[in-house]
Scaffold this motif. Structure first.
Motif, PDB file in Angstrom:
ATOM      1  N   THR A 127       0.845  -1.193   0.000  1.00  0.00           N
ATOM      2  CA  THR A 127       0.000   0.000   0.000  1.00  0.00           C
ATOM      3  C   THR A 127       0.882   1.245   0.000  1.00  0.00           C
ATOM      4  O   THR A 127       1.727   1.400   0.879  1.00  0.00           O
ATOM      5  N   VAL A 128       0.662   2.117  -0.992  1.00  0.00           N
ATOM      6  CA  VAL A 128       1.349   3.401  -1.057  1.00  0.00           C
ATOM      7  C   VAL A 128       0.283   4.477  -0.936  1.00  0.00           C
ATOM      8  O   VAL A 128      -0.729   4.432  -1.650  1.00  0.00           O
ATOM      9  N   LEU A 129       0.488   5.409  -0.037  1.00  0.00           N
ATOM     10  CA  LEU A 129      -0.468   6.496   0.153  1.00  0.00           C
ATOM     11  C   LEU A 129       0.038   7.727  -0.583  1.00  0.00           C
ATOM     12  O   LEU A 129       1.110   8.252  -0.270  1.00  0.00           O
ATOM     13  N   LEU A 130      -0.719   8.165  -1.582  1.00  0.00           N
ATOM     14  CA  LEU A 130      -0.374   9.335  -2.384  1.00  0.00           C
ATOM     15  C   LEU A 130      -1.310  10.490  -2.032  1.00  0.00           C
ATOM     16  O   LEU A 130      -2.317  10.298  -1.357  1.00  0.00           O
ATOM     17  N   THR A 131      -0.995  11.669  -2.535  1.00  0.00           N
ATOM     18  CA  THR A 131      -1.827  12.849  -2.305  1.00  0.00           C
ATOM     19  C   THR A 131      -2.238  13.437  -3.646  1.00  0.00           C
ATOM     20  O   THR A 131      -1.390  13.691  -4.502  1.00  0.00           O
ATOM     21  N   SER A 132      -3.543  13.639  -3.810  1.00  0.00           N
ATOM     22  CA  SER A 132      -4.014  14.365  -5.000  1.00  0.00           C
ATOM     23  C   SER A 132      -4.074  15.838  -4.624  1.00  0.00           C
ATOM     24  O   SER A 132      -4.464  16.190  -3.516  1.00  0.00           O
ATOM     25  N   LEU A 133      -3.667  16.685  -5.548  1.00  0.00           N
ATOM     26  CA  LEU A 133      -3.643  18.115  -5.265  1.00  0.00           C
ATOM     27  C   LEU A 133      -4.993  18.743  -5.514  1.00  0.00           C
ATOM     28  O   LEU A 133      -5.716  18.302  -6.391  1.00  0.00           O
ATOM     29  N   PRO A 134      -5.355  19.777  -4.787  1.00  0.00           N
ATOM     30  CA  PRO A 134      -4.600  20.394  -3.708  1.00  0.00           C
ATOM     31  C   PRO A 134      -4.691  19.559  -2.424  1.00  0.00           C
ATOM     32  O   PRO A 134      -5.686  18.898  -2.169  1.00  0.00           O
ATOM     33  N   GLU A 135      -3.616  19.620  -1.648  1.00  0.00           N
ATOM     34  CA  GLU A 135      -3.556  18.878  -0.395  1.00  0.00           C
ATOM     35  C   GLU A 135      -4.591  19.426   0.578  1.00  0.00           C
ATOM     36  O   GLU A 135      -4.802  20.631   0.673  1.00  0.00           O
ATOM     37  N   THR A 136      -5.258  18.530   1.307  1.00  0.00           N
ATOM     38  CA  THR A 136      -6.222  18.943   2.321  1.00  0.00           C
ATOM     39  C   THR A 136      -5.455  19.518   3.502  1.00  0.00           C
ATOM     40  O   THR A 136      -4.538  18.879   3.998  1.00  0.00           O
ATOM     41  N   PRO A 137      -5.848  20.718   3.943  1.00  0.00           N
ATOM     42  CA  PRO A 137      -5.111  21.336   5.077  1.00  0.00           C
ATOM     43  C   PRO A 137      -5.286  20.550   6.374  1.00  0.00           C
ATOM     44  O   PRO A 137      -6.166  19.836   6.589  1.00  0.00           O
TER      45      PRO A 137
END
Length: 160
Positions: A150-160
C-alpha cells in the motif's frame, strides 16, 4: 480436458490487476441528497486524471453517486474508457470484478467505503478518512508473490 484446465489455471490466477488506485470523490456541494462536485472538486478530478493518465489504467469504477461519477469522468474522457458503476453497499462484488481484470484499475468511492475496499483488496488503509479529507489516493501494488503493498499518495490540492 484435464490438461486444458491445468494449463489455464495458472493464467486465471494471474488475472489480478498489477495496480489498483482508490480515491475518494472530490469536494462536494453541501446541498441535496446527491450533490455534484464544487469547482474545487472538479479541479481535483482533473488533477487525478493528470496524475493517472500514464498509469496504464484499463478500467474505471465508480459508485452510482453524481460526485463519484464526476470525479471519474476526466480520466474516463482522456483515456476513452467507460466508467463502470458498482454498488457501494456490496464491496465484495466490486473486489471480485476488479480481481478478474489485468492492468491498472481506478476505483472512486467515499470516505466511509474506501478503507473497507482497501482491506478487501489486501491493503492497509491506515487511519479513517475525515469528512473534510479529499486528497488521499491509495496505490495498491500487487507483487509477484501475491503480497499487496500500500502506497499512500496525495491528490492536489492537499487537504489542510
Amino acid at each position: 480436458m484435464a490438461l486444458a484446465v491445468a494449463l489455464l489455471a495458472p493464467g486465471a490466477a494471474m488475472a489480478q490487476p498489477d495496480m489498483i488506485y482508490l480515491v475518494r470523490h472530490g469536494e462536494k456541494a453541501s446541498n441535496g441528497n446527491d450533490p455534484s462536485l464544487t469547482p474545487q472538486g472538479r479541479q481535483r478530478a482533473q488533477n487525478i486524471a493528470a496524475m493517472l493518465h500514464r498509469a496504464g489504467i484499463k478500467a474505471i469504477f465508480s459508485s452510482a453517486t453524481v460526485r463519484t461519477r464526476e470525479t471519474a469522468q476526466p480520466l474516463s474522457t482522456s483515456l476513452s474508457l467507460p466508467v463502470q458503476q458498482y454498488d457501494a453497499g456490496k464491496p465484495e462484488a466490486l473486489v471480485a470484478r476488479v480481481k478478474a481484470l489485468q492492468g491498472a484499475v481506478l476505483v472512486v468511492g467515499h470516505s466511509n467505503t474506501l478503507p473497507e475496499l482497501v482491506r478487501l483488496f489486501g491493503g492497509a488503509p491506515g487511519t479513517d478518512i475525515g469528512d473534510n479529507e479529499y486528497d488521499r489516493l491509495y496505490q495498491l501494488i500487487n507483487g509477484a508473490d501475491g503480497k499487496i503493498t500500500t502506497v499512500l499518495l496525495t491528490s492536489l490540492p492537499e487537504t489542510p
